[in-house]
Design an enzyme around this catalytic site. Sequence first.
Site, PDB file in Angstrom:
ATOM      1  N   GLU A 116       0.819  -1.208   0.000  1.00 45.93           N
ATOM      2  CA  GLU A 116       0.000   0.000   0.000  1.00 45.93           C
ATOM      3  C   GLU A 116       0.857   1.264   0.000  1.00 45.93           C
ATOM      4  O   GLU A 116       0.526   2.248  -0.668  1.00 45.93           O
ATOM      5  CB  GLU A 116      -0.941   0.002   1.216  1.00 45.93           C
ATOM      6  CG  GLU A 116      -2.019  -1.059   1.174  1.00 45.93           C
ATOM      7  CD  GLU A 116      -2.964  -0.914  -0.002  1.00 45.93           C
ATOM      8  OE1 GLU A 116      -3.061   0.195  -0.578  1.00 45.93           O
ATOM      9  OE2 GLU A 116      -3.623  -1.908  -0.362  1.00 45.93           O
TER      10      GLU A 116
ATOM     11  N   TYR B 155      -6.581   6.391   4.138  1.00 44.87           N
ATOM     12  CA  TYR B 155      -6.707   5.336   3.129  1.00 44.87           C
ATOM     13  C   TYR B 155      -5.864   4.114   3.490  1.00 44.87           C
ATOM     14  O   TYR B 155      -6.347   2.975   3.472  1.00 44.87           O
ATOM     15  CB  TYR B 155      -6.296   5.845   1.740  1.00 44.87           C
ATOM     16  CG  TYR B 155      -6.021   4.687   0.809  1.00 44.87           C
ATOM     17  CD1 TYR B 155      -7.069   3.970   0.247  1.00 44.87           C
ATOM     18  CD2 TYR B 155      -4.718   4.256   0.549  1.00 44.87           C
ATOM     19  CE1 TYR B 155      -6.834   2.871  -0.561  1.00 44.87           C
ATOM     20  CE2 TYR B 155      -4.470   3.167  -0.245  1.00 44.87           C
ATOM     21  CZ  TYR B 155      -5.532   2.478  -0.803  1.00 44.87           C
ATOM     22  OH  TYR B 155      -5.290   1.374  -1.590  1.00 44.87           O
TER      23      TYR B 155
ATOM     24  N   ASP C  78      -9.798   6.200  -2.082  1.00 43.05           N
ATOM     25  CA  ASP C  78      -8.644   6.758  -2.789  1.00 43.05           C
ATOM     26  C   ASP C  78      -9.131   7.333  -4.109  1.00 43.05           C
ATOM     27  O   ASP C  78     -10.344   7.470  -4.335  1.00 43.05           O
ATOM     28  CB  ASP C  78      -7.562   5.691  -2.995  1.00 43.05           C
ATOM     29  CG  ASP C  78      -7.974   4.610  -3.993  1.00 43.05           C
ATOM     30  OD1 ASP C  78      -9.174   4.545  -4.366  1.00 43.05           O
ATOM     31  OD2 ASP C  78      -7.092   3.832  -4.416  1.00 43.05           O
TER      32      ASP C  78
END
Length: 420
Positions: free
Chosen positions: A50, A131, A149
Amino acid sequence: MPCSLSFLLKAHIVTTTHPFSTALLRWFQRHGRSLPWRETKDPYAIWLSEVILQQTRVSQGMAYWQRFMRNYPTVNALAAATEDEVLRLWQGLGYYSRARNLHQAAKQIAELGHFPNTHEEISKLKGVGPYTSAAIASIAFNLPVAVVDGNVYRVLARFFGIDTPINSTEGKKQFATLAQSLLPHHAPARYNEAIMDFGALQCLPVKGETGKVNGHTVAPNDTPSFCNSCPLSGQCVAFAQGLVRSLPVKTKSQAPKQRRMGYIYIRCGGEIAIRKRPAGDIWQGLWEPLLYEDVVLSGVQTPKTYKREGTNNQENFPSPQLLACIDRLFKGEQGTESTSIPPNSHLHSTLSPIIKGPYTFRHILTHRIIMAQFAVVETSVRPDLPSDYIWVSEQELNKYAISRLFELFLERLNNETKDK
């Protein structure tokens, strides 16, 4: 506001899966991407992916994720690395604050003794925003937290016909509430992966809502071809109203600032002089050659010499600023003033520095445009440099983490050497 959206935003709790979510999960089962970090529930591997994929395409980020997992297979291994080692491995991805935050967060986790397993605790990690914390919580621990996002903004704005700017305070709250209301609690990980993939593969961004695209005039209500194969087009507000190219809405940000930077790449006996950039500025912690000029430009016009990246425009080279810096470095050391040395020339005295260049670049970052000029100075005597500069073997420069701008210069320099 479309009725489907107003219904979702009412105060009551949604207990059934919304048709939108059901359709997304069905699409994901057939079209979802097979990615290595989806083959594990290791929160470290998921968190690493991520962080890497922030501002980075999967096609580029994949190799970096594999490289990090190979070099630092556990969070403790990453925590034990030096910042220089982490930055060097990150080199080329940009946004280097991500790498520094990743390293600091790894130290937090190592000190804690385990990877945090609640949304609240995950959010306390250095560099982990809403996020990323939602993604880790849902994918690694199956917690019911919706991600929001760029892909999610786009999908939701189009499907529900929302024109609230996504970068406004109101818009962020509105989309976060909507996203959470759509999340099926029985499958938060799969749903979050589904909506991110849907935005990356199906509901694509469209450049230039108006103007020319491939030589053809594009009107705001022209429907992109990818909508024709979309399984959600039947209920999509933007598709029905011809608003696909207009959504999502984002308020315009200020024009990026322009900054002129001048560098001297000093060669002396097979070594070069570099320093680590200080905190509080771009490229913090990365290495660079001697910086002799750093000016924020007040105007918006790009100087002609920087219009095309990589051009060697001899006009006004060497500049007065460059010659003044070289004079300060070498005057008294070698008994000659560099202002008398024409560029790209070899003087009879072997003690005189030789100036080569210029190597100019127009380098675009997120919030600024860098107009950079490099000069190569070859000398047989080390000049007197500030204390934060060190001398390293030019052959071992690849052991140091450097900015993409410095990397571009070295590539041109090496190509120039090969062509000779």
